[in-house]
Design a protein around this motif. Structure first.
Motif, mmCIF file in Angstrom:
data_model
loop_
_atom_site.group_PDB
_atom_site.id
_atom_site.type_symbol
_atom_site.label_atom_id
_atom_site.label_comp_id
_atom_site.label_asym_id
_atom_site.label_seq_id
_atom_site.Cartn_x
_atom_site.Cartn_y
_atom_site.Cartn_z
ATOM 1 N N VAL A 1 97.766 36.147 87.050
ATOM 2 C CA VAL A 1 97.905 34.843 86.378
ATOM 3 C C VAL A 1 98.922 34.955 85.230
ATOM 4 N N VAL A 2 98.761 35.994 84.392
ATOM 5 C CA VAL A 2 99.669 36.181 83.252
ATOM 6 C C VAL A 2 101.093 36.444 83.754
ATOM 7 N N ALA A 3 101.214 37.288 84.783
ATOM 8 C CA ALA A 3 102.542 37.637 85.312
ATOM 9 C C ALA A 3 103.255 36.410 85.854
ATOM 10 N N VAL A 4 102.551 35.638 86.675
ATOM 11 C CA VAL A 4 103.151 34.455 87.293
ATOM 12 C C VAL A 4 103.496 33.417 86.221
ATOM 13 N N GLY A 5 102.624 33.263 85.230
ATOM 14 C CA GLY A 5 102.867 32.298 84.158
ATOM 15 C C GLY A 5 104.145 32.631 83.402
ATOM 16 N N PHE A 6 104.250 33.885 82.916
ATOM 17 C CA PHE A 6 105.435 34.262 82.136
ATOM 18 C C PHE A 6 106.691 34.341 83.006
ATOM 19 N N ALA A 7 106.517 34.605 84.304
ATOM 20 C CA ALA A 7 107.687 34.609 85.195
ATOM 21 C C ALA A 7 108.245 33.190 85.305
ATOM 22 N N TYR A 8 107.388 32.192 85.163
ATOM 23 C CA TYR A 8 107.818 30.789 85.278
ATOM 24 C C TYR A 8 108.509 30.345 83.983
ATOM 25 N N SER A 9 107.844 30.525 82.857
ATOM 26 C CA SER A 9 108.447 30.260 81.544
ATOM 27 C C SER A 9 107.482 30.763 80.462
ATOM 28 N N ASP A 10 107.973 30.906 79.229
ATOM 29 C CA ASP A 10 107.106 31.378 78.143
ATOM 30 C C ASP A 10 105.937 30.422 77.915
ATOM 31 N N ALA A 11 106.258 29.113 77.937
ATOM 32 C CA ALA A 11 105.200 28.116 77.717
ATOM 33 C C ALA A 11 104.148 28.217 78.817
ATOM 34 N N ALA A 12 104.631 28.361 80.068
ATOM 35 C CA ALA A 12 103.695 28.473 81.200
ATOM 36 C C ALA A 12 102.824 29.713 81.036
ATOM 37 N N GLY A 13 103.428 30.815 80.575
ATOM 38 C CA GLY A 13 102.678 32.061 80.385
ATOM 39 C C GLY A 13 101.569 31.882 79.366
ATOM 40 N N GLN A 14 101.877 31.182 78.267
ATOM 41 C CA GLN A 14 100.864 30.996 77.229
ATOM 42 C C GLN A 14 99.730 30.092 77.720
ATOM 43 N N TRP A 15 100.091 29.028 78.427
ATOM 44 C CA TRP A 15 99.050 28.139 78.956
ATOM 45 C C TRP A 15 98.209 28.856 80.008
ATOM 46 N N ALA A 16 98.904 29.627 80.867
ATOM 47 C CA ALA A 16 98.184 30.348 81.935
ATOM 48 C C ALA A 16 97.167 31.304 81.312
ATOM 49 N N THR A 17 97.599 32.041 80.270
ATOM 50 C CA THR A 17 96.705 33.027 79.657
ATOM 51 C C THR A 17 95.527 32.344 78.965
ATOM 52 N N MET A 18 95.805 31.285 78.201
ATOM 53 C CA MET A 18 94.718 30.601 77.489
ATOM 54 C C MET A 18 93.690 30.035 78.470
ATOM 55 N N THR A 19 94.207 29.400 79.543
ATOM 56 C CA THR A 19 93.291 28.795 80.516
ATOM 57 C C THR A 19 92.458 29.875 81.201
ATOM 58 N N LYS A 20 93.141 30.979 81.562
ATOM 59 C CA LYS A 20 92.429 32.055 82.269
ATOM 60 C C LYS A 20 91.381 32.702 81.372
ATOM 61 N N LEU A 21 91.701 32.828 80.073
ATOM 62 C CA LEU A 21 90.721 33.426 79.151
ATOM 63 C C LEU A 21 89.473 32.563 79.046
ATOM 64 N N SER A 22 89.681 31.234 79.002
ATOM 65 C CA SER A 22 88.500 30.375 78.888
ATOM 66 C C SER A 22 87.668 30.456 80.172
ATOM 67 N N ARG A 23 88.363 30.671 81.304
ATOM 68 C CA ARG A 23 87.634 30.828 82.575
ATOM 69 C C ARG A 23 86.875 32.160 82.584
ATOM 70 N N ASN A 24 87.567 33.221 82.123
ATOM 71 C CA ASN A 24 86.922 34.543 82.095
ATOM 72 C C ASN A 24 85.660 34.540 81.224
ATOM 73 N N ALA A 25 85.700 33.715 80.151
ATOM 74 C CA ALA A 25 84.564 33.689 79.231
ATOM 75 C C ALA A 25 83.298 33.182 79.920
ATOM 76 N N LEU A 26 83.453 32.549 81.089
ATOM 77 C CA LEU A 26 82.281 32.027 81.807
ATOM 78 C C LEU A 26 81.577 33.102 82.627
ATOM 79 N N ILE A 27 82.162 34.307 82.677
ATOM 80 C CA ILE A 27 81.604 35.354 83.543
ATOM 81 C C ILE A 27 80.150 35.684 83.197
ATOM 82 N N GLY A 28 79.843 35.700 81.889
ATOM 83 C CA GLY A 28 78.473 36.026 81.481
ATOM 84 C C GLY A 28 77.473 35.027 82.055
ATOM 85 N N VAL A 29 77.853 33.734 82.001
ATOM 86 C CA VAL A 29 76.956 32.679 82.498
ATOM 87 C C VAL A 29 76.734 32.849 83.998
#
Lengths: 327, 47
Positions: free
Chosen positions: A191-219
């Motif tokens: 996710v991070v690789a593809v995001g930053f390969a697209y553009s810096d803004a895409a990389g930051q959004w991709a990482t933030m979104t993925k982190l919020s998704r990862n945070a659901l793992i405990g639930v």
């Protein structure tokens, strides 16, 4: 673990990172994609000596560290402005993917219950890490874990190639593309690789979104552990699981984002931190590439792959439609 | 002599603490160390 044991692999990662950076400059291709390709070629064509394995395995540490540092470049004002609706999309797509995989696996394709559960966790949350975390909670067999992990890795490899092509064809903005990748692709690294390969803004959004998704793992782990425990299948459920499974590097990311928004870092310091996470991501993605073993992917069963493909298509199309309207 | 023993103890203590950390916390430590080097010592990182 002794530094000497790690050294050969660390040197291999550093050499790969420098080479990827150089090739990317010469050829004009994104450095992160070159790093992944380099790792894939080295491990599948040439082969890495066994002595390199412990050092190369540190690549997840570098990915986590890079994500922590990325916090310093995040515009918290933008996140606060758009974060709420995006988090709702994350919740909706995660829930939908989980349900679609479970229903297809059990009712349509007749896969075993635990294999369906592992595939659902891997597809909806964070790829192989989620498969392993849920496997522990539901007492899955080694075969089921291997099958589910191989299926997730297969789609990691496919989406790394397909997502940027679709993004270019549809001329998606960085925010839409990054959020789309973060909400619907599987593992954090791709996710991070593809995001930053697209553009810096895409990389930051991709990482933030993925982190919020990862945070659901405990639930999700807690939910599955409770479900299997209630059925007397020897699963264990505890509120401690929520904290145990929570990806702690998210806290480092949030702390740096807070410091950055308070204006603690000068622009020169921010630039250095940005360079540091670019190098850390290069190390991480050379290592990630070495984990994509084509022989393992070939051993993926057809039915699990079809189940995950259908869920990916549903989640991907739905999220892209919603995000295109939202942004 | 005593300083070299103290250094050895310190190094072993740091190594043991590092090994006891979860990987996610290790990532936070690496990130924090880089931030400290950049902001505290003004270390420039080229690209």
């Amino acid at each position: 673990m002794g530094v000497r044991r790690l050294l050969p692999g660390l040197v291999a990662l550093c050499l790969g990172a420098v080479l990827a950076r150089w090739v990317a400059r010469v050829v004009g291709v994104n450095h992160l994609l070159v790093a992944i390709a380099l790792g894939v070629i080295v491990s599948n064509v040439v082969g890495l000596p066994d002595e390199c394995d412990p050092g190369v395995a540190t690549h997840k540490l570098w990915l986590g560290s890079g994500i922590v540092l990325m916090g310093a470049s995040i515009s918290t004002a933008t996140v606060l402005a758009v974060g709420g609706p995006v988090f709702l999309v994350v919740l909706a797509v995660t829930g939908l993917t989980l349900v679609v995989v479970e229903l297809l696996a059990r009712n349509v394709f007749g896969l075993t219950e635990r294999l369906g559960t592992l595939l659902a966790a891997g597809a909806s949350i964070c790829g192989v890490s989620a498969v392993v975390a849920v496997a522990g909670a539901v007492r899955a067999t080694e075969d089921q874990v291997a099958y589910a992990a191989a299926t997730v890795l297969l789609f990691d490899a496919i989406t790394i190639v397909v997502y940027p092509i679709v993004g270019d064809l549809l001329e998606l903005s960085g925010a839409v593309f990054g959020t789309w990748a973060g909400v619907s692709m599987f593992s954090t690294g791709p996710v991070v690789a593809v995001g930053f390969a697209y553009s810096d803004a895409a990389g930051q959004w991709a990482t933030m979104t993925k982190l919020s998704r990862n945070a659901l793992i405990g639930v999700v782990v807690l939910g599955y552990a409770s479900y299997y425990a209630r059925r007397g299948d020897d699963g264990t459920a505890s509120v401690r699981t929520l904290w145990a499974e929570f990806p702690k590097f998210v806290l480092g990311f949030l702390a740096l984002a807070a410091l950055s928004s308070l204006g603690v870092f000068s622009s020169a310091q921010q630039t250095s931190i940005e360079h540091a996470y670019n190098w850390l991501f290069l190390l991480a993605f050379v290592g990630l590439g070495t984990e994509i073993r084509l022989a393992d992917i070939r051993s993926t069963g057809l039915l699990p792959a079809v189940v995950v493909l259908l869920a990916l298509l549903v989640g991907s199309l739905l999220s892209l439609t919603v995000l295109s309207v939202l942004f | 002599m005593s300083t070299s023993i103290e250094r050895w103890r310190l190094r072993n203590g740091i190594r043991a603490r590092w090994a006891a950390l979860e990987r996610d916390w290790q990532s936070v430590v690496v990130g924090a160390t880089i931030v400290a080097l950049v902001s505290g010592l003004g270390l420039p990182i080229p690209w």
